[in-house]
Design an enzyme around this catalytic site. Structure first.
Site, PDB file in Angstrom:
ATOM      1  N   GLU A 131      33.915 -10.651  30.579  1.00  0.00           N
ATOM      2  CA  GLU A 131      33.679 -12.049  30.167  1.00  0.00           C
ATOM      3  C   GLU A 131      35.011 -12.784  29.986  1.00  0.00           C
ATOM      4  O   GLU A 131      35.164 -13.934  30.387  1.00  0.00           O
ATOM      5  CB  GLU A 131      32.853 -12.069  28.870  1.00  0.00           C
ATOM      6  CG  GLU A 131      31.422 -11.590  29.116  1.00  0.00           C
ATOM      7  CD  GLU A 131      30.625 -11.398  27.840  1.00  0.00           C
ATOM      8  OE1 GLU A 131      31.122 -10.685  26.945  1.00  0.00           O
ATOM      9  OE2 GLU A 131      29.520 -11.954  27.737  1.00  0.00           O
TER      10      GLU A 131
ATOM     11  N   GLU B 221      26.479  -3.925  28.549  1.00  0.00           N
ATOM     12  CA  GLU B 221      25.898  -4.148  27.217  1.00  0.00           C
ATOM     13  C   GLU B 221      24.494  -3.582  27.055  1.00  0.00           C
ATOM     14  O   GLU B 221      24.144  -3.110  25.969  1.00  0.00           O
ATOM     15  CB  GLU B 221      25.892  -5.651  26.889  1.00  0.00           C
ATOM     16  CG  GLU B 221      27.254  -6.234  26.551  1.00  0.00           C
ATOM     17  CD  GLU B 221      28.034  -6.729  27.763  1.00  0.00           C
ATOM     18  OE1 GLU B 221      27.668  -6.339  28.894  1.00  0.00           O
ATOM     19  OE2 GLU B 221      28.994  -7.479  27.585  1.00  0.00           O
TER      20      GLU B 221
HETATM   21  N1  3HC Z   1      34.485  -0.528  20.946  1.00  0.00           N
HETATM   22  C1  3HC Z   1      34.949   0.370  20.062  1.00  0.00           C
HETATM   23  N2  3HC Z   1      35.421   1.568  20.408  1.00  0.00           N
HETATM   24  C2  3HC Z   1      35.432   1.867  21.703  1.00  0.00           C
HETATM   25  C3  3HC Z   1      34.969   0.980  22.692  1.00  0.00           C
HETATM   26  C4  3HC Z   1      34.468  -0.275  22.271  1.00  0.00           C
HETATM   27  N3  3HC Z   1      34.043  -1.190  23.137  1.00  0.00           N
HETATM   28  N4  3HC Z   1      35.103   1.576  23.894  1.00  0.00           N
HETATM   29  C5  3HC Z   1      35.635   2.787  23.681  1.00  0.00           C
HETATM   30  N5  3HC Z   1      35.836   2.962  22.348  1.00  0.00           N
HETATM   31  C6  3HC Z   1      36.426   4.128  21.691  1.00  0.00           C
HETATM   32  C7  3HC Z   1      35.614   5.388  21.880  1.00  0.00           C
HETATM   33  O1  3HC Z   1      34.632   5.496  20.877  1.00  0.00           O
HETATM   34  C8  3HC Z   1      36.660   6.469  21.781  1.00  0.00           C
HETATM   35  O2  3HC Z   1      36.937   6.651  20.418  1.00  0.00           O
HETATM   36  P1  3HC Z   1      37.308   8.118  19.862  1.00  0.00           P
HETATM   37  O3  3HC Z   1      38.519   8.537  20.619  1.00  0.00           O
HETATM   38  O4  3HC Z   1      37.534   7.882  18.413  1.00  0.00           O
HETATM   39  O5  3HC Z   1      36.114   8.989  20.134  1.00  0.00           O
HETATM   40  C9  3HC Z   1      37.885   5.819  22.418  1.00  0.00           C
HETATM   41  O6  3HC Z   1      37.662   4.392  22.356  1.00  0.00           O
HETATM   42  C10 3HC Z   1      38.124   6.186  23.862  1.00  0.00           C
HETATM   43  O7  3HC Z   1      36.914   5.998  24.563  1.00  0.00           O
HETATM   44  P2  3HC Z   1      36.362   7.079  25.593  1.00  0.00           P
HETATM   45  O8  3HC Z   1      36.508   8.433  25.038  1.00  0.00           O
HETATM   46  O9  3HC Z   1      35.017   6.613  26.018  1.00  0.00           O
HETATM   47  O10 3HC Z   1      37.433   6.889  26.779  1.00  0.00           O
HETATM   48  P3  3HC Z   1      37.230   7.006  28.335  1.00  0.00           P
HETATM   49  O11 3HC Z   1      38.552   6.788  28.934  1.00  0.00           O
HETATM   50  O12 3HC Z   1      36.434   8.223  28.667  1.00  0.00           O
HETATM   51  O13 3HC Z   1      36.295   5.762  28.746  1.00  0.00           O
HETATM   52  C11 3HC Z   1      35.614   3.452  28.774  1.00  0.00           C
HETATM   53  C12 3HC Z   1      36.771   4.453  28.627  1.00  0.00           C
HETATM   54  C13 3HC Z   1      35.015   3.525  30.191  1.00  0.00           C
HETATM   55  C14 3HC Z   1      36.140   2.083  28.522  1.00  0.00           C
HETATM   56  C15 3HC Z   1      34.504   3.822  27.759  1.00  0.00           C
HETATM   57  O14 3HC Z   1      35.100   3.967  26.491  1.00  0.00           O
HETATM   58  C16 3HC Z   1      33.415   2.790  27.614  1.00  0.00           C
HETATM   59  O15 3HC Z   1      32.508   2.741  28.422  1.00  0.00           O
HETATM   60  N6  3HC Z   1      33.484   1.977  26.537  1.00  0.00           N
HETATM   61  C17 3HC Z   1      32.441   1.048  26.215  1.00  0.00           C
HETATM   62  C18 3HC Z   1      32.466  -0.159  27.099  1.00  0.00           C
HETATM   63  C19 3HC Z   1      31.404  -1.134  26.668  1.00  0.00           C
HETATM   64  O16 3HC Z   1      30.252  -0.806  26.482  1.00  0.00           O
HETATM   65  N7  3HC Z   1      31.797  -2.388  26.525  1.00  0.00           N
HETATM   66  C20 3HC Z   1      30.910  -3.424  26.078  1.00  0.00           C
HETATM   67  C21 3HC Z   1      31.052  -3.599  24.614  1.00  0.00           C
HETATM   68  S1  3HC Z   1      29.901  -4.747  23.957  1.00  0.00           S
HETATM   69  C22 3HC Z   1      30.542  -6.236  24.358  1.00  0.00           C
HETATM   70  O17 3HC Z   1      31.578  -6.326  24.939  1.00  0.00           O
HETATM   71  C23 3HC Z   1      29.731  -7.386  23.891  1.00  0.00           C
HETATM   72  C24 3HC Z   1      30.226  -8.655  24.487  1.00  0.00           C
HETATM   73  O18 3HC Z   1      29.364  -9.044  25.518  1.00  0.00           O
HETATM   74  C25 3HC Z   1      30.311  -9.730  23.466  1.00  0.00           C
END
Ligand code: 3HC
Ligand code: NAI
Length: 706
Positions: A109, A129
């Site tokens: 976004e 999401e």
């Molecule tokens: N918020 C908070 N913490 C997050 C996060 C997020 N969006 N994304 C990752 N983290 C944290 C994980 O919990 C993890 O924490 P930990 O080490 O304490 O366990 C750490 O960051 C590293 O994450 P991964 O172990 O998952 O790392 P990878 O390298 O394997 O993967 C990634 C990276 C592909 C970015 C994966 O973390 C991921 O898919 N994250 C979520 C992405 C997501 O869903 N984004 C949308 C969020 S909602 C949003 O944006 C709403 C908006 O529309 C307003």
């Protein structure tokens, strides 16, 4: 200004670097700092354009999911990301978003509010999401269809899967792929566009279609979302929100999105799915096995037994690029096993999952053998022979003599005692359970079973290896049935009792699938083979307490040769395409058997069916927790979501119990105890938590701090 975001200059181009490790989420401080730097570049006459880039391994992975609970509880107000994005879009100087790693959720976004987007070829962009039970909440559903078109926006927001950079370029999300140094390429791009008027995504309407052209898109998207994401609200909300983008001016579309976003954010489904997101990461953390435990090298794998499980396990490792020795006892069994593997791969090619070339390469990696030749070089041996303690002990005794020191000796047993298997070796520290689920090449779960002597390096290596082969591993203790099957047994038993009390077979399955389980327990029984449970019940009769109620009809069906799908009849009858229909004969027989056993007949409401089955899971789960066979409630949840078809949007059985309220669950279990006897004795942990007004989540937090 905050260190979370840095500002620098490359002559006439500003470089804004987001540096919020590990994945640059838009957590507290980041949007504020970004807004400040946009003002700064507006006011600096020496700057003609700007690049926004992420430090470290990725662009922005989205909003900070950890903050969501605070918005729900009212502890914090949701930051206004929308005004920040408008500020970027309104900037008079072109802002180029430079993407590597992932631009996900709020990250995409943010990128779409820039005037241009460039990325390295390996980058991915997505709106994941829905996987958290929400929809994009910072105009993603409004800007994405404007850039990528309505159909692509629907696909991305409803499925939630990120797309690769090349695809994003082709559909208009990206403007250019940068080979080589991203920052240098992005700065050069920024100079190219510095003199041009900066295009605003929100003003673009050429890809929004017309009401007529969009109507069939939305209709088919809704129909397929209802099927594919049965029971989930977010995918449908995402479609509504994209539809608003096609019908309303941008600002009003954003308001519609906010309303839908909030409905989703405050739903139980979103709480559950966020619990799952963190849970999947939590299960990798084992309190007494530190993250820096040295790992054992695993390059060569050997599998014993090319049956249902061994064949699937060999495929899993070959798919991940490991060379695999696959051992059988005789040529015929080996041929059968290999034929099944080939058939399985052929199906994958037909469905377009794998190319023929990929499959040929994987088949090359699987080396069939009839002896232990080559086993001395294997780093990991997984035994998947028949479920017999004598046989497994004999095999582990052999392995002890043949395998090199330090090799991991794993058993795929689904129920046998790992310590007893380990006792057949002189190295119990190397012995572990790796309980794959059937079909092994499809199901994501592996229960890693820790014996009393299993080495920490062996545990750490297996947990990490699971990840490498695309699975999710959960560490469990060595009890009968381990965690998943022990709990499933309690659940399945209730389903069988219910039909004996008067519920129709299909009524039980329908109530359970309406709750959200992928399949009903009786249909699962027919699929797996009713003879499996029958054999186990016969063999373990001596372990059951006398006088405690046992399922009756399932054994009788087996005595009639009704083993389920494989015999064309079980709880249901099956046509030649294995389509199930209720069988009036089964209904009649069950009534007859129940009458003979003096089981009173009554009509059973769907709510009771769900409570009887699901609360049995929860009660057994509580017992397992207290006995220490599962590390945390969330470990149980992750097991059920990935191994048993429990709906992710309910968060797993223990999370579901918390949402339902432990007091309510406990009281209902007490009632079942009064009505149905000692199998329903409430677990002491459940009673304690219910009486104290606490949840399993409180228990987890307390255990973590203890
Ligand atoms: N918020 C908070 N913490 C997050 C996060 C997020 N969006 N994304 C990752 N983290 C944290 C994980 O919990 C993890 O924490 P930990 O080490 O304490 O366990 C750490 O960051 C590293 O994450 P991964 O172990 O998952 O790392 P990878 O390298 O394997 O993967 C990634 C990276 C592909 C970015 C994966 O973390 C991921 O898919 N994250 C979520 C992405 C997501 O869903 N984004 C949308 C969020 S909602 C949003 O944006 C709403 C908006 O529309 C307003
Ligand atoms: P299966 O009967 O399909 O295959 C077992 C294979 O092992 C047979 O092909 C047999 O010839 C071979 N075998 C027997 N002794 C051997 C030896 N000494 N050396 C080499 N091969 C030998 O059994 P399945 O279903 O694959 O089960 C294997 C193991 O996995 C069992 O312990 C079972 O409990 C467990 N399991 C089974 C699941 C299932 O759904 N089928 C699920 C999870 C675990």
């Amino acid at each position: 200004m905050s260190e979370l975001v840095r500002f620098s200059k490359e002559n006439d181009v500003a470089v804004i670097t987001i540096d919020n490790p590990p994945v640059n989420v838009l957590g507290p401080g980041v949007p504020e700092a970004l807004a400040g730097f946009i003002e700064k570049l507006e006011n600096d006459a020496s700057i003609r354009a700007a690049v926004v880039i992420g430090a470290g391994r990725t662009f922005v992975a989205g909003a900070d999911i950890r903050e969501f609970a605070k918005y729900r509880s009212g502890e914090k107000k949701r930051p206004g990301t929308l005004p920040l994005l408008l500020k970027i879009e309104n900037c008079r100087k072109p802002v180029v978003m430079a993407i590597h790693g992932n631009a996900l959720g709020g990250g995409l976004e943010l990128a779409m509010s820039g005037h241009y987007r460039v990325a390295v070829p390996g980058a991915k962009v997505g709106q994941p999401e829905v996987k958290l039970g929400i929809i994009p909440g910072a105009a993603g559903t409004q800007r994405l269809p404007r850039l990528a078109g309505v159909a692509k926006a629907i696909q991305m927001c409803v499925e939630g899967a990120p797309i690769p950079a090349q695809e994003a370029l082709e559909c208009g999300i990206l403007d250019r792929l940068i080979e080589g140094d991203l920052l240098a390429g992005a700065v050069a791009f920024a100079r190219e566009v510095a003199a041009k008027p900066a295009p605003k995504t929100r003003e673009r309407i050429e890809k929004l279609g017309t009401a007529e052209s969009n109507a069939p898109l939305f209709a088919s998207a809704r129909e397929s979302a209802r099927k594919k994401f049965r029971g989930m609200m977010a995918p449908l909300a995402a479609i509504d929100s994209i539809e608003a983008a096609t019908r309303l001016p941008f600002e009003e579309g954003c308001q519609a999105e906010q309303k839908l976003f909030n409905e989703c954010l405050f739903s139980d489904q979103s709480k559950a799915l966020i619990h799952v997101f963190f849970g999947e990461r939590e299960v990798a953390k084992i309190p007494d096995v530190p993250a820096d435990t040295p790992l054992l090298p695993v390059n060569r794998v050997a599998v014993i037994g090319a049956g249902t499980m061994g064949g699937g396990i060999a495929m899993v490792f070959a798919n991940a690029g490991f060379s695999v020795l696959l051992k059988e006892t005789d040529q015929a069994a080996l041929d059968r096993g290999l034929a099944a593997i080939r058939k399985n791969y052929a199906g994958s090619v037909q469905r377009g999952r794998f190319t023929q070339q990929f499959v040929d390469e994987r088949l090359q990696l699987i080396q069939p053998v009839l002896s232990y030749d080559g086993f001395a070089a294997a780093d990991l041996i997984i035994e998947a022979a028949f479920e017999s303690m004598d046989l497994k002990k004999q095999i582990f005794g052999d392995l002890d003599k043949i395998c090199k020191p330090g090799a991991i000796l794993a058993s795929n047993t689904s129920s046998l005692n790992i310590d007893e298997i380990a006792s057949a070796t002189s190295r119990p520290q190397s012995v572990i359970g790796t309980h794959f689920f059937s079909p092994a090449n499809v199901m994501r779960l592996i229960e890693i079973v820790r014996g009393k002597a299993t080495g920490k390096d062996v545990i750490a290596t297996c947990m990490q290896l699971a990840n490498k082969i695309g699975k999710i591993a959960v560490l469990v203790g060595n009890c009968r049935g381990f965690v998943g099957n022990r709990m499933y047994h309690a659940y399945n038993r209730q389903a069988m009792f219910l039909v004996e009390e008067g519920a129709a077979v299909e009524a039980v399955d329908n109530a359970i699938t309406a709750f959200g389980m992928a399949m009903g327990p009786l249909a699962v029984g027919d699929l797996a083979g009713l003879d499996v449970g029958w054999r186990i019940r016969k063999e373990s009769r001596h372990l059951e307490k006398p006088g405690v109620r046992q399922p009756l009809a399932a054994d009788r069906l087996c005595e009639l040769g009704r083993f389920g799908q494989k015999t064309g009849a079980g709880w249901y009858k099956y046509d030649e395409n294995r389509r199930a229909t209720p069988d009036p004969e089964v209904a009649r027989l069950i009534r007859e058997w129940s009458a003979a056993a003096n089981i009173p007949q009554r009509s059973v409401a769907p709510e009771e069916i769900v409570e009887r089955c699901i609360y049995a899971l929860i009660n057994e789960g509580a017992r397992i927790l207290e006995e220490g066979f599962a590390l945390r409630p969330v470990d149980i949840d992750i097991i059920f979501l990935n191994g048993y078809g429990f709906p992710a949007w309910r968060g797993g059985p223990m999370f579901h119990a918390d949402l339902a309220g432990l007091k309510k669950v406990y009281e209902r279990i007490c009632e079942f105890h009064r009505l149905h006897g000692e199998l329903w004795e409430p677990a002491p942990l459940l009673r304690r938590l219910a009486e104290q007004g606490k949840t399993f989540a409180d228990y987890q937090a307390l255990s973590a701090s203890a």
